[in-house]
Design an enzyme around this catalytic site. Structure first.
Site, PDB file in Angstrom:
ATOM      1  N   CYS A  84      -6.336   0.272   1.694  1.00 42.51           N
ATOM      2  CA  CYS A  84      -5.969  -1.144   1.496  1.00 42.51           C
ATOM      3  C   CYS A  84      -6.545  -2.079   2.550  1.00 42.51           C
ATOM      4  CB  CYS A  84      -4.451  -1.303   1.484  1.00 42.51           C
ATOM      5  SG  CYS A  84      -3.600  -0.061   0.537  1.00 42.51           S
ATOM      6  N   CYS A 205       3.927  -4.116  -5.795  1.00 41.18           N
ATOM      7  CA  CYS A 205       2.761  -4.882  -6.192  1.00 41.18           C
ATOM      8  C   CYS A 205       2.134  -4.244  -7.427  1.00 41.18           C
ATOM      9  CB  CYS A 205       1.747  -4.918  -5.053  1.00 41.18           C
ATOM     10  SG  CYS A 205       1.190  -3.299  -4.517  1.00 41.18           S
TER      11      CYS A 205
END
Lengths: 389, 156
Positions: A84, A205
């Site tokens: 990420c 998310c």
């Protein structure tokens, strides 16, 4: 990283985030082209180095993005991967090139398409050579364990966590780049499908596709390109997560604490001066913990900070003004670059309908990376930006 | 033709693992209880699980194997309803803190909604996933201590 000379952001780009039929290279090219045009660059031979963050889409991703822009053959393209954190790391490396004087103008891009490849209804996990992954470890589980301990020690409830989603989706209401946005109630968040207790679907998310891009340059180039609203990079920090197999407090996050401390030192800016912040709100619990880790409030006061409205409009620091990952979704290689792009647009007063007022002058971004066993996260990248106009 | 033979022969010779890691878990043949293996660095004395070589503290390269406590405290856990591709859900994972000041990540044997932070758990052995041949892979897991499970058994 100590910046040897001043580095500025010339221009930024971001795609709409969500489910895309276009692959990562098309999305990456859109964001990069936008960022270059936004920097008044109109030829393929101006950028001197390019870094591209991506995690899952294969090999030579950067060259795949840049070849159709006529930049391959002219520009060294380097591909960056740290789960990420990849997109923010790509921007960091572009900054480094300018800071050291190696280049005058460089670009960092983050691009990712998950949905063309990934089976829905499964959770992200570390690689199978990771001892926790072999034993069923998934990212949702890692954050759920933090949340469970947080509830146990602090008396927090699922409803508390849900308030983060409600806040971030509200911020994103009029943001055309965000995917999940607008009004949602605490009850709807709490009653959505259970993913890993206490994290329900709307507290996680979305698995999304998208791209962000950031062009950075020297002070000279700000003049030459005619950048009307230059944003100064006052800090750019990348860290790797310390390994520990001993008991530790997971209601904190050692790598985020360490990285923010380094960033504050490098930029000479403290948490009290930060107007807006995009952080790694991949799950609601994360945002709550990071208030404390970054010193926005004292340890133990994260819930109070949230409940008092300190992290929304009119509060001490507007956290996730673009809507965060809880609104954008999280194409993992893209998010870090997109956060920076969005922060720059806020500082330039270019966010009609979701503009933070007064117009922010100091913006921070934070993105961790990787669920490597024995670390809280494998990587962390943070940036501090200040308006210079 | 010979190539095909070679391939199928190779597959027969190398079945996928059914026991996760003999370096980490010992299941004695004599019916004595299984235990996890800690590694103590002969140079600096740091105790690690899993085995790290060289020692990350001093780069020592020789270790003494130490049987670890079979009981520990469940620091935190997660009831997982959407899991890894290929794993049956729901399942439970957790961090177990051993008295040796080591934290172990493991699957927990037991139902969702049945675990609590800081409760005592003990080592057990069981399947954690299927291997490529579709057979269970056996590894370490933790479960509520025997006395607790009995109590729960009445209520739940």
């Amino acid at each position: 990283m100590k910046l040897d000379r001043e580095v500025y952001i010339a221009g930024v780009g971001e795609t709409v985030f969500g489910k895309h039929k276009e692959d990562y290279d098309i999305l990456g090219r859109q964001a990069a082209f936008q960022a270059m045009k936004n920097s008044n660059i109109s030829r393929p031979d101006v950028i001197q180095s390019a870094y591209v963050g991506n995690a899952h889409n294969g090999i030579v991703t950067g060259q795949t993005i840049f070849k159709d822009l006529g930049m391959c053959g002219r520009v060294p393209v380097i591909n960056v991967e740290s789960a990420c954190s990849a997109g923010a790391m790509a921007v960091h490396l572009a900054i480094k090139d300018v800071a050291t004087g190696l280049t005058e103008v460089s670009i960092g891009v983050g691009a990712e398409n998950h949905t063309l490849r990934r089976k829905s209804g499964t959770a992200f996990m570390p690689a199978m050579n990771d001892i926790e992954a072999v034993h069923g470890g998934v990212m949702t589980g890692k954050y759920s364990m933090r949340a469970t301990r947080y509830m146990y020690e602090r008396g927090a409830t699922i409803e508390d966590f849900a308030m983060i989603t409600v806040k971030n989706r509200k911020h994103a209401t009029n943001n055309p780049h965000a995917w999940f946005k607008g009004k949602i109630s605490v009850e709807e968040v709490v009653n959505s499908r259970m993913v890993a207790y206490p994290m329900t679907l709307h507290q996680c998310c979305g698995v999304a596709d998208g791209a962000g891009a950031v062009v950075v340059c020297s002070k000279d180039m700000v003049q030459k390109l005619g950048i009307a609203k230059p944003v100064k990079v006052t800090g750019s920090v990348v860290t790797s997560g310390p390994y520990h197999n001993h008991p530790r407090d997971i209601t904190g996050d050692d790598i985020t604490e360490m990285t923010s401390e380094l960033l504050y030192k490098e930029s000479g800016i403290g948490p009290e001066d930060v107007d807006i912040l995009e952080l790694h709100d991949a799950f609601t619990i994360a945002e709550l913990l990071y208030y404390e880790c970054m010193g926005l409030c004292k340890k133990g006061e994260g819930l109070k900070f949230l409940r008092e409205g300190q992290s929304t409009y009119g509060g001490k620091c507007v956290v996730s003004p673009r809507g965060g990952m809880l609104s954008y979704g999280h194409p993992i290689g893209a998010s870090g670059a997109a956060q920076i792009a969005s922060n720059v647009k806020q500082m330039r007063n270019e966010c009609p309908g979701y503009q933070v007022e007064p117009i922010p002058r100091v913006a921070m971004s934070h993105v961790t990376g990787g669920g490597l066993s024995g670390t809280e996260h494998a990587a962390c990248t943070m940036h501090m930006l200040v308006s210079d106009f | 033709m010979p190539e095909v033979d070679k391939k199928s022969k190779k597959k027969e010779q190398e079945p996928d693992i059914t026991f996760f890691h003999p370096d980490l878990l010992s299941v004695p043949d004599d019916q004595s209880p299984p235990f996890l293996k800690g590694y103590r660095c002969n140079n600096c004395g740091q105790l690690d699980f899993p085995k790290l070589s060289p020692c990350p503290n001093c780069w020592g390269e020789t270790f003494e194997t130490v049987p670890l406590s079979t009981r520990g405290k469940l620091y935190s856990f997660a009831d997982i309803y959407i899991g890894q591709p290929g794993l049956e859900t729901p399942y439970v994972v957790g961090y177990i803190d051993l008295p040796e000041k080591l934290r172990i990540f493991a699957m927990l044997d037991g139902e969702v909604e049945s675990f609590h932070c800081d409760e005592e758990v003990e080592l057990t052995v069981g399947p954690i996933r299927k291997n490529q041949d579709g057979l269970p892979i056996i590894s370490y897991k933790f479960k509520k201590t025997s006395s607790q499970s009995d109590e729960k058994g009445v209520n739940v």
